[in-house]
Design a protein around this motif. Structure first.
Motif, short mmCIF file in Angstrom:
data_model
loop_
_atom_site.label_atom_id
_atom_site.label_comp_id
_atom_site.label_asym_id
_atom_site.label_seq_id
_atom_site.Cartn_x
_atom_site.Cartn_y
_atom_site.Cartn_z
N GLU A 129 41.34 84.22 11.03
CA GLU A 129 41.40 82.91 11.91
C GLU A 129 42.58 82.02 11.26
O GLU A 129 43.68 81.54 11.82
CB GLU A 129 40.51 82.47 12.47
CG GLU A 129 40.74 81.53 13.63
CD GLU A 129 39.44 80.89 14.09
OE1 GLU A 129 39.38 79.65 14.29
OE2 GLU A 129 38.39 81.56 14.16
N HIS A 130 42.30 81.66 10.16
CA HIS A 130 42.78 80.58 9.26
C HIS A 130 44.12 81.17 8.68
O HIS A 130 44.99 80.55 8.09
CB HIS A 130 41.98 80.04 8.33
CG HIS A 130 41.00 79.19 8.81
ND1 HIS A 130 40.54 77.94 8.14
CD2 HIS A 130 40.52 79.29 10.07
CE1 HIS A 130 39.62 77.34 8.90
NE2 HIS A 130 39.55 78.11 9.88
N GLY A 131 44.26 82.48 8.30
CA GLY A 131 45.62 83.00 7.62
C GLY A 131 45.30 82.78 6.21
O GLY A 131 46.60 82.78 5.41
N HIS A 132 44.30 82.39 5.68
CA HIS A 132 44.20 82.23 3.98
C HIS A 132 42.87 82.58 3.49
O HIS A 132 41.87 82.66 4.36
CB HIS A 132 44.59 80.83 3.62
CG HIS A 132 43.85 79.68 4.38
ND1 HIS A 132 44.58 78.94 5.08
CD2 HIS A 132 42.79 79.59 4.33
CE1 HIS A 132 43.61 78.16 5.55
NE2 HIS A 132 42.46 78.56 4.92
N VAL A 133 42.62 82.59 2.26
CA VAL A 133 41.29 83.08 1.53
C VAL A 133 40.39 81.91 1.45
O VAL A 133 41.19 80.84 1.19
CB VAL A 133 41.74 83.57 0.34
CG1 VAL A 133 40.42 83.95 -0.56
CG2 VAL A 133 42.40 84.88 0.36
N HIS A 134 39.03 81.96 1.54
CA HIS A 134 38.35 80.80 1.43
C HIS A 134 37.56 81.23 0.14
O HIS A 134 37.15 82.37 -0.14
CB HIS A 134 37.32 80.64 2.54
CG HIS A 134 37.86 80.20 4.08
ND1 HIS A 134 37.32 80.40 5.10
CD2 HIS A 134 38.77 79.60 4.14
CE1 HIS A 134 38.15 79.88 6.04
NE2 HIS A 134 39.18 79.21 5.31
N ASN A 135 37.24 80.21 -0.67
CA ASN A 135 36.40 80.62 -1.79
C ASN A 135 35.12 80.80 -1.58
O ASN A 135 34.61 80.75 -0.48
CB ASN A 135 36.41 79.15 -2.67
CG ASN A 135 37.85 78.96 -3.10
OD1 ASN A 135 38.59 79.75 -3.35
ND2 ASN A 135 38.22 77.48 -3.34
N GLY A 166 32.09 79.27 0.68
CA GLY A 166 32.47 78.81 2.30
C GLY A 166 33.63 78.04 2.22
O GLY A 166 34.45 78.09 1.35
N HIS A 167 33.65 77.38 3.46
CA HIS A 167 34.75 76.56 3.52
C HIS A 167 34.81 75.38 2.93
O HIS A 167 34.19 74.58 2.59
CB HIS A 167 34.53 76.18 5.30
CG HIS A 167 35.80 76.01 6.00
ND1 HIS A 167 36.16 74.93 6.86
CD2 HIS A 167 36.91 77.00 6.20
CE1 HIS A 167 37.09 75.11 7.46
NE2 HIS A 167 37.60 76.42 6.82
N GLN A 168 36.31 75.30 2.39
CA GLN A 168 36.68 74.25 1.48
C GLN A 168 37.43 73.07 2.17
O GLN A 168 37.75 72.21 1.51
CB GLN A 168 37.17 74.80 0.23
CG GLN A 168 36.74 75.95 -0.40
CD GLN A 168 35.30 75.57 -1.27
OE1 GLN A 168 35.44 74.54 -1.88
NE2 GLN A 168 34.49 76.04 -1.28
N HIS A 169 37.80 73.12 3.37
CA HIS A 169 38.73 72.41 3.92
C HIS A 169 38.41 71.99 5.29
O HIS A 169 37.56 72.47 5.98
CB HIS A 169 40.36 72.48 3.84
CG HIS A 169 40.28 74.08 4.48
ND1 HIS A 169 40.67 75.17 3.87
CD2 HIS A 169 39.99 74.60 5.77
CE1 HIS A 169 40.82 76.15 4.55
NE2 HIS A 169 40.36 75.72 5.70
ZN ZN Z 1 40.40 77.92 6.02
#
Ligand code: ZN
Length: 156
Positions: free
Chosen positions: A144-150, A153-156
């Motif tokens: 959904e975000h189009g990028h990798v999460h660490n 979990g969610h970092q932003h």
């Molecule tokens: Zn994201």
């Protein structure tokens, strides 16, 4: 698991230009979303963890060709008075839609400042040496975000 659209891929890479190492490290990215240079993404398609590849990416599939019109001479007065306008300094201006547009100072002569809107690696052939260290399926949230999460979990 084979690298294909929407896989999260971790690569260890070395980038050389004209034989000189410019960058190296480990990078997780979401495959098929153009978050890495096109020529490298194409070369990784179909590989698995543990495999490595060497690829020479031409400018057209890297950071683009160098545009001579991207180089301009402006006045020192076009910069904020407190700005440190020296060769190599990076600034941001805005394009006509208000998006941030990076530029580099490539020369200063008296009141004349030469600036370059080209990417520093525009016009360069990028020689990558890459080891695929991991491949996994992306989570729904990552897609959904189009990028990798660490991990964690969610970092932003
Ligand atoms: Zn994201």
């Amino acid at each position: 698991m084979v690298i294909s659209q929407d896989k999260v891929v971790t690569i260890r890479y070395t980038l050389r230009v004209d034989g000189e190492v410019l960058d190296q490290g480990e990078l997780p990215y979401l495959h098929g979303h153009r978050t890495i240079v096109e020529g490298l993404e194409e070369a990784l398609e179909g590989l698995e963890a543990g495999q490595s590849v060497r690829v020479s990416v031409p400018p057209e599939k890297g950071y683009g060709l160098r545009d001579p019109e991207g180089v301009q001479v402006v006045s020192r007065g076009d910069f904020p008075p407190e700005a440190e306008v020296v060769e190599g300094a990076q600034f941001y201006t805005q394009d006509t839609s208000g998006n941030p547009l990076p530029l580099r100072v490539t020369g200063v002569q008296g009141d004349e400042v030469t600036i370059d809107f080209n990417h520093p690696l525009a016009g360069d052939t990028l020689d990558f040496e890459v080891l695929v260290s991991a491949v996994r399926t992306a989570t729904a949230e990552e897609l959904e975000h189009g990028h990798v999460h660490n991990e964690g979990g969610h970092q932003h």
